[in-house]
Motif scaffolding. Structure first.
Motif, PDB file in Angstrom:
ATOM      1  N   VAL A  11       5.589  -5.894  19.097  1.00 18.43           N
ATOM      2  CA  VAL A  11       4.190  -5.484  19.072  1.00 18.43           C
ATOM      3  C   VAL A  11       3.513  -6.708  18.298  1.00 18.43           C
ATOM      4  O   VAL A  11       3.005  -7.696  19.048  1.00 18.43           O
ATOM      5  CB  VAL A  11       3.951  -4.268  18.185  1.00 18.43           C
ATOM      6  CG1 VAL A  11       2.383  -3.776  18.419  1.00 18.43           C
ATOM      7  CG2 VAL A  11       4.723  -2.797  18.795  1.00 18.43           C
ATOM      8  N   LEU A  12       2.926  -6.354  17.044  1.00 15.04           N
ATOM      9  CA  LEU A  12       2.179  -7.422  16.203  1.00 15.04           C
ATOM     10  C   LEU A  12       3.150  -8.593  15.588  1.00 15.04           C
ATOM     11  O   LEU A  12       2.369  -9.393  14.625  1.00 15.04           O
ATOM     12  CB  LEU A  12       1.079  -6.798  15.521  1.00 15.04           C
ATOM     13  CG  LEU A  12       0.044  -5.996  16.294  1.00 15.04           C
ATOM     14  CD1 LEU A  12      -0.965  -5.638  15.360  1.00 15.04           C
ATOM     15  CD2 LEU A  12      -0.757  -7.003  17.384  1.00 15.04           C
ATOM     16  N   ARG A  53       6.173  -1.373  26.082  1.00 16.26           N
ATOM     17  CA  ARG A  53       4.960  -1.776  25.128  1.00 16.26           C
ATOM     18  C   ARG A  53       5.225  -2.573  23.666  1.00 16.26           C
ATOM     19  O   ARG A  53       4.380  -2.987  23.100  1.00 16.26           O
ATOM     20  CB  ARG A  53       4.174  -0.421  25.025  1.00 16.26           C
ATOM     21  CG  ARG A  53       4.650   0.448  24.230  1.00 16.26           C
ATOM     22  CD  ARG A  53       3.846   1.951  23.652  1.00 16.26           C
ATOM     23  NE  ARG A  53       4.618   2.764  22.844  1.00 16.26           N
ATOM     24  CZ  ARG A  53       4.699   2.684  21.528  1.00 16.26           C
ATOM     25  NH1 ARG A  53       4.322   1.526  20.873  1.00 16.26           N
ATOM     26  NH2 ARG A  53       5.286   3.502  20.896  1.00 16.26           N
ATOM     27  N   LEU A  54       6.479  -1.999  23.423  1.00 13.72           N
ATOM     28  CA  LEU A  54       6.714  -2.592  21.993  1.00 13.72           C
ATOM     29  C   LEU A  54       7.022  -4.235  22.280  1.00 13.72           C
ATOM     30  O   LEU A  54       7.334  -4.724  21.134  1.00 13.72           O
ATOM     31  CB  LEU A  54       8.285  -1.788  21.621  1.00 13.72           C
ATOM     32  CG  LEU A  54       8.025  -0.423  21.129  1.00 13.72           C
ATOM     33  CD1 LEU A  54       9.530   0.122  20.807  1.00 13.72           C
ATOM     34  CD2 LEU A  54       6.997  -0.179  20.125  1.00 13.72           C
ATOM     35  N   VAL A  55       7.400  -4.747  23.417  1.00 18.26           N
ATOM     36  CA  VAL A  55       7.588  -5.895  23.545  1.00 18.26           C
ATOM     37  C   VAL A  55       6.137  -6.848  22.942  1.00 18.26           C
ATOM     38  O   VAL A  55       5.207  -6.484  23.807  1.00 18.26           O
ATOM     39  CB  VAL A  55       8.167  -6.514  24.786  1.00 18.26           C
ATOM     40  CG1 VAL A  55       8.319  -8.102  24.839  1.00 18.26           C
ATOM     41  CG2 VAL A  55       9.293  -5.838  24.972  1.00 18.26           C
ATOM     42  N   ARG A  56       6.071  -8.043  21.999  1.00 18.58           N
ATOM     43  CA  ARG A  56       4.633  -8.333  21.849  1.00 18.58           C
ATOM     44  C   ARG A  56       4.290  -9.089  22.950  1.00 18.58           C
ATOM     45  O   ARG A  56       5.156  -9.626  23.829  1.00 18.58           O
ATOM     46  CB  ARG A  56       5.328  -9.548  20.755  1.00 18.58           C
ATOM     47  CG  ARG A  56       3.808 -10.129  20.295  1.00 18.58           C
ATOM     48  CD  ARG A  56       4.277 -11.103  18.947  1.00 18.58           C
ATOM     49  NE  ARG A  56       5.231 -12.354  19.609  1.00 18.58           N
ATOM     50  CZ  ARG A  56       4.950 -13.337  20.007  1.00 18.58           C
ATOM     51  NH1 ARG A  56       3.854 -13.566  20.475  1.00 18.58           N
ATOM     52  NH2 ARG A  56       5.869 -14.121  20.430  1.00 18.58           N
ATOM     53  N   GLY A  57       2.951  -9.297  23.075  1.00 19.29           N
ATOM     54  CA  GLY A  57       2.402  -9.723  24.383  1.00 19.29           C
ATOM     55  C   GLY A  57       2.503 -11.188  24.495  1.00 19.29           C
ATOM     56  O   GLY A  57       2.651 -11.785  23.386  1.00 19.29           O
ATOM     57  N   ALA A 100      13.759  -5.804  26.836  1.00 23.27           N
ATOM     58  CA  ALA A 100      13.104  -6.634  27.824  1.00 23.27           C
ATOM     59  C   ALA A 100      11.740  -6.292  28.067  1.00 23.27           C
ATOM     60  O   ALA A 100      11.337  -5.020  28.070  1.00 23.27           O
ATOM     61  CB  ALA A 100      13.848  -6.817  29.036  1.00 23.27           C
ATOM     62  N   GLY A 101      10.816  -7.168  28.762  1.00 21.71           N
ATOM     63  CA  GLY A 101       9.419  -6.781  29.002  1.00 21.71           C
ATOM     64  C   GLY A 101       9.201  -5.723  30.066  1.00 21.71           C
ATOM     65  O   GLY A 101       8.310  -5.091  30.230  1.00 21.71           O
TER      66      GLY A 101
END
Length: 559
Positions: A11-12, A53-57, A100-101
């Motif tokens: 996430v962040l 959604r947990l994978v940081r953008g 993974a994304g």
């Protein structure tokens, strides 16, 4: 206990490494700063459900590793050994999850690939997270019996019940096998008695078939054999006869042996030997011809027995040599019929005695559980009033007996933790009666009392102080600190009274960075802790009065 937590691209959080120690650790920060991200990250390493959604953008994957120091002889070691994962005495245990994304994930334990389900099973034994709305372990009634037994120290009673149950089940199985065998034997009794009569009439002997076959073959070839032997005797006696010619030759040469100074001795010896052999051969040939059996009645009798043996063997689908063994087997089965009732009666008595032994052991365990339940109920009740749950009632229900089919190695009791939050209200299961905030405080009270009985070495409380303040919040802090003397405790809190109790304190915050907003976590010094607790007391604008109050809280917990 949890030693380190390493988070990459969740996430962040881009990169974060935390090291934990014993005692109470607290996490504070503004609402929305990202404290939940820490719990989500740890949950990944513990086998929780993974979401893309947990994978940081902008990151290809998220990776979380959690390192643990295991208590000696912890149940996790046996679970790992069952899956071929060995952990040395001084070796840490590392749980790692790669997400993974696209939402797919992989689990690892000490760098060995494992299923996520195994990761979750191991994680459940190492960390227990108490959040306001989580499906918490203590809500599972199957755990209540385990916790009550551990709290009451019922290990020896449990072992006795387990052994008695296994003996009882073995006695039940033995009687069932005997009854089934007896019923089968009785169904086949007429056939068995007829078969035994046939076998007794023919009385087969081991090796008899090969001997009869040999004799039959000899009798079938008897005429040819006798003819050949007669011809041989005729040939040997034709003319003067071989034996007589050899004897005449020996007589002619014997006088000349001395006159030739032994030169004829080498000739004379083989002739004498030949004479002896021919004489013996003629004698044996005569005896053999006398033994040739040409009686057709004897051959018929021999063939009848041989064919009867083979027919009986085909009938029972065995070899002729196994007929004698079959006879003993059938006789044994018929003996079971004759003696079966007595045997079943004996096993029935044994089964009843084994059940009685189990009932005695289970009753002793049940009585101990009732006593422990009363003690546990009072201990938890004593913790509720300071947590602003004074009107609530907690009870441990021990329901014994019931259907014998449900009895097991753990006894016959059903154990349930029940609460009533309002006076006069009927009690019910924890998860259905208590609200989110109440549930967290109930769990805290339970954990304080059960901290020595519950084997999970790391406890995490997420906003257990929600909706309370003042003396109640201070009571929560005191109990968390007391529990941290027995197990590792981490708490996410908005309460300054709770935060002041921490031996380790981390602040979670958001900050702008060139690549975007990031969540940061920093461990606080004594001065930084005072400022953070002052912020929690004062709000947006920190005053000197708030700092003084924060210092007072800290000094109160340090004294």
């Amino acid at each position: 206990m949890l030693r380190t937590l390493s988070i990459r691209d969740v996430v962040l959080i881009d990169r974060l490494d935390l090291t934990f120690g014993i005692g109470l650790g607290v996490f504070t920060g503004e609402t929305g700063a990202g404290k939940s991200i820490l719990l989500d990250s740890l949950g990944l390493a513990l086998g929780a459900r993974a979401e893309a959604r947990l994978v940081r953008g902008g990151a290809a994957q998220a990776v979380v590793s959690a390192e643990f120091d295991l208590p000696q002889e912890h149940s996790v070691l046996d679970m790992l050994a069952e899956h071929g994962i060995a952990v040395g005495r001084d070796e840490p245990l590392v749980l790692r999850r790669v997400l993974a994304g696209d939402g797919r994930s992989r689990g690892y334990i000490n760098d060995q690939a494992v299923s996520v389900s195994l990761l979750r099973r191991i994680g459940d034994e190492l960390v227990e997270i108490h959040g306001q709305f989580d499906n918490q372990r203590l809500l599972n009634t199957s755990v209540h019996r385990v916790l009550l037994d551990a709290y009451g120290g019922h290990g020896d009673l449990l072992a006795a019940v387990g052994a008695a149950h296994r003996d009882w089940r073995a006695a039940v199985d033995a009687r069932k096998r005997a009854v089934d065998a007896l019923e089968e034997a009785r169904r086949d009794e007429e056939f068995l008695r007829h078969a035994l009569g046939e076998l007794d009439d023919i009385a087969p002997e081991p090796g008899e078939e090969s001997e009869l076959s040999r004799q039959r073959q000899g009798m079938m070839n008897g005429e040819k054999l006798l003819e050949a032997m007669n011809q041989a005797a005729k040939d040997l006696g034709q003319g003067r006869g071989v034996e007589r010619m050899l004897r005449d030759a020996v007589r002619a040469l014997e006088p000349m042996v001395e006159k030739t100074e032994g030169a004829l001795k080498a000739v004379l010896e083989p002739l004498e030997l030949a004479q002896e052999n021919i004489s013996e051969a003629l004698l044996q040939l005569e005896r053999a011809s006398q033994r040739v059996d040409l009686d057709p009645n004897h051959l018929e009798q021999l063939e009848e027995r041989l064919f009867a043996l083979r027919a009986l063997a085909r009938k029972h689908n065995v070899t002729v040599d196994d007929l004698a063994v079959l006879r003993e087997t059938i006789a044994a089965r018929l003996a079971e019929v004759d003696d079966g009732d007595a045997g079943v009666r004996k096993l029935t008595h044994a089964q009843a005695a084994a059940r009685k032994a189990y009932e005695d052991a289970a009753a002793a365990l049940s009585a101990a559980r009732v006593a422990a339940a009363d003690t546990l109920s009072h201990a938890v009740m004593a913790e509720l009033a300071p947590l602003r749950l004074g009107a609530a009632r907690f009870s441990v229900i021990v329901a014994g007996g019931g259907d014998a089919d449900a009895w097991g190695e753990g006894g016959w009791d059903r154990i349930a933790f029940e609460v009533a939050t309002n006076p006069g209200a009927p009690p019910g299961p924890l998860g259905k009666i208590a609200s989110g905030g109440e549930l967290s405080r109930f769990m805290l009270a339970l954990k304080v009392v059960l901290s020595k009985a519950d084997p999970v070495p790391t406890l995490i409380f997420d906003e257990v102080d929600s909706g309370i303040g003042g003396a109640a919040a201070a009571a929560v802090g005191q109990r968390l600190a007391r529990m941290a003397d027995e197990v590792q405790v981490l708490v996410v809190t908005h309460s300054p009274q709770v935060a002041a109790r921490g031996e380790n304190h981390w602040r979670v915050s958001k900050s702008a960075a060139p690549e975007g907003v990031r969540t940061r976590v920093e461990e606080l010094s004594r001065a930084d802790r005072q400022e953070e607790i002052a912020r929690m007391l004062a709000g947006e604008r920190v005053t000197d009065e708030a700092r003084a109050a924060a210092d007072s809280l800290l000094q109160g917990t340090e004294s």
